[in-house]
Design an enzyme around this catalytic site. Structure first.
Site, PDB file in Angstrom:
ATOM      1  N   PRO A 159       0.824  -1.223   0.000  1.00  0.00           N
ATOM      2  CA  PRO A 159       0.000   0.000   0.000  1.00  0.00           C
ATOM      3  C   PRO A 159       0.853   1.267   0.000  1.00  0.00           C
ATOM      4  O   PRO A 159       0.338   2.352  -0.271  1.00  0.00           O
ATOM      5  CB  PRO A 159      -0.830  -0.110   1.281  1.00  0.00           C
ATOM      6  CG  PRO A 159      -0.232  -1.202   2.079  1.00  0.00           C
ATOM      7  CD  PRO A 159       0.631  -2.036   1.196  1.00  0.00           C
TER       8      PRO A 159
ATOM      9  N   GLU B 258       2.584  -7.568   8.201  1.00  0.00           N
ATOM     10  CA  GLU B 258       2.890  -6.137   8.118  1.00  0.00           C
ATOM     11  C   GLU B 258       3.835  -5.818   6.956  1.00  0.00           C
ATOM     12  O   GLU B 258       4.454  -4.771   6.930  1.00  0.00           O
ATOM     13  CB  GLU B 258       3.486  -5.647   9.437  1.00  0.00           C
ATOM     14  CG  GLU B 258       2.493  -5.655  10.588  1.00  0.00           C
ATOM     15  CD  GLU B 258       1.241  -4.831  10.290  1.00  0.00           C
ATOM     16  OE1 GLU B 258       1.366  -3.644   9.975  1.00  0.00           O
ATOM     17  OE2 GLU B 258       0.137  -5.405  10.362  1.00  0.00           O
TER      18      GLU B 258
ATOM     19  N   ARG C  98      -4.007  -8.371 -20.661  1.00  0.00           N
ATOM     20  CA  ARG C  98      -4.982  -8.090 -21.725  1.00  0.00           C
ATOM     21  C   ARG C  98      -4.459  -7.109 -22.769  1.00  0.00           C
ATOM     22  O   ARG C  98      -5.055  -6.946 -23.823  1.00  0.00           O
ATOM     23  CB  ARG C  98      -6.304  -7.618 -21.129  1.00  0.00           C
ATOM     24  CG  ARG C  98      -6.205  -6.354 -20.334  1.00  0.00           C
ATOM     25  CD  ARG C  98      -7.460  -6.165 -19.504  1.00  0.00           C
ATOM     26  NE  ARG C  98      -8.643  -5.937 -20.310  1.00  0.00           N
ATOM     27  CZ  ARG C  98      -8.913  -4.798 -20.934  1.00  0.00           C
ATOM     28  NH1 ARG C  98      -8.066  -3.783 -20.847  1.00  0.00           N
ATOM     29  NH2 ARG C  98     -10.001  -4.672 -21.642  1.00  0.00           N
TER      30      ARG C  98
ATOM     31  N   ASP D 106     -11.383   0.871 -24.426  1.00  0.00           N
ATOM     32  CA  ASP D 106     -11.624   0.783 -22.983  1.00  0.00           C
ATOM     33  C   ASP D 106     -11.676   2.120 -22.299  1.00  0.00           C
ATOM     34  O   ASP D 106     -11.005   3.047 -22.718  1.00  0.00           O
ATOM     35  CB  ASP D 106     -10.438   0.107 -22.282  1.00  0.00           C
ATOM     36  CG  ASP D 106     -10.342  -1.323 -22.610  1.00  0.00           C
ATOM     37  OD1 ASP D 106     -11.328  -1.885 -23.047  1.00  0.00           O
ATOM     38  OD2 ASP D 106      -9.240  -1.853 -22.404  1.00  0.00           O
TER      39      ASP D 106
END
Ligand code: ADE
Length: 245
Positions: free
Chosen positions: A89, A116, A153, A168
């Site tokens: 993150p 963690e 993709r 897209d």
């Protein structure tokens, strides 16, 4: 493209790569998945991969020596990884632009944290740290699969003609225009007439306007970054006037 994924839960990752488009593309040889157990690099009596953090605090941290052995193994593979990616993150926010860049590579190696995360001394051994969003998952597996989904993709041959990605959301810089299919009438809602007109020019204009409209109302931040024609700008100016009245 070769994807090597190091995880403590290979059985979470592997099935995803074996089904649907990814599974088909792997069978056809466009993609190769190498899902490895980080624990195989533990090399200690109890197969331990994690320890409590120096300085105290809750949770466990993945040992740097264990992760470094995984990285060394990946570096010895052929082709060598173009990127060693840590999913975290605290990484740079993942985007379509990064997906496009990564899809040009030959081999992506990804390390999925749990607990963690990893000992900070792993950082010099990775080339990139990627976050899939401002929230904390229980591990990097879904993030690694997100990177796989978004990059695979874009690789030629992976999507059939039926599954083209050129229009897209995000590859045009705008959100996608709305699509419709049968039935003709659903709970009082019909199909916009223009889509049944067979007039390609008018359909294209209608779609462009709907894409601009959706982006204007839902993600106005995207309009700052996209290249717009004078026609687009005129249409947006009209929307703005309408929104202000
Ligand atoms: N691991 C835990 N949370 C994550 C996130 N948001 N992105 C990437 N890896 C993660």
């Amino acid at each position: 493209m070769l994807y090597t994924v190091y995880t403590l839960f290979p059985d979470l990752v592997r099935p995803w790569t074996q089904e649907a488009i990814l599974g088909r593309a792997a069978e056809a040889g466009h993609l190769k998945f190498n899902v490895r157990n980080l624990r195989d690099h533990a090399q200690n009596k109890w197969n331990r991969v994690d320890e409590s953090p120096f300085g105290g605090g809750a949770g466990m941290v993945i040992r740097v020596d264990v992760a470094a052995r995984a990285v060394a193994e990946a570096k010895a593979m052929a082709p060598a990884p173009d990127e060693i990616i840590l999913l975290s993150p605290a990484g740079e926010p993942f985007s379509q632009t990064i997906a496009e860049e990564l899809s040009e590579k030959q081999h992506l190696c990804m390390l999925c944290g749990r607990y963690e995360g990893f000992d900070a001394r792993l950082e010099p051994l990775v080339t990139r740290e990627i976050s899939i969003g401002d929230y904390v998952l229980m591990g990097g597996e879904i993030a690694a699969l997100t990177v796989i989904e978004a990059t695979a993709r874009l690789i030629p041959g992976v999507l059939g003609d039926q599954e083209s990605h050129e229009q897209d959301s995000f590859s045009t810089g705008l959100l996608d225009y709305p699509e419709y299919t049968k039935p003709n009438l659903f709970e009082g809602q019909g199909i916009p007439e223009v889509l049944k007109s067979g007039h390609h020019g008018k359909v294209a204009q209608w779609r462009r306007e709907r894409a601009l409209e959706r982006t204007f109302y839902r993600r106005p931040d995207l309009l700052e970054k996209v290249t717009l024609s004078q026609t687009d700008l005129d249409f947006l100016a009209r929307l703005k006037t309408k929104a202000e009245t």
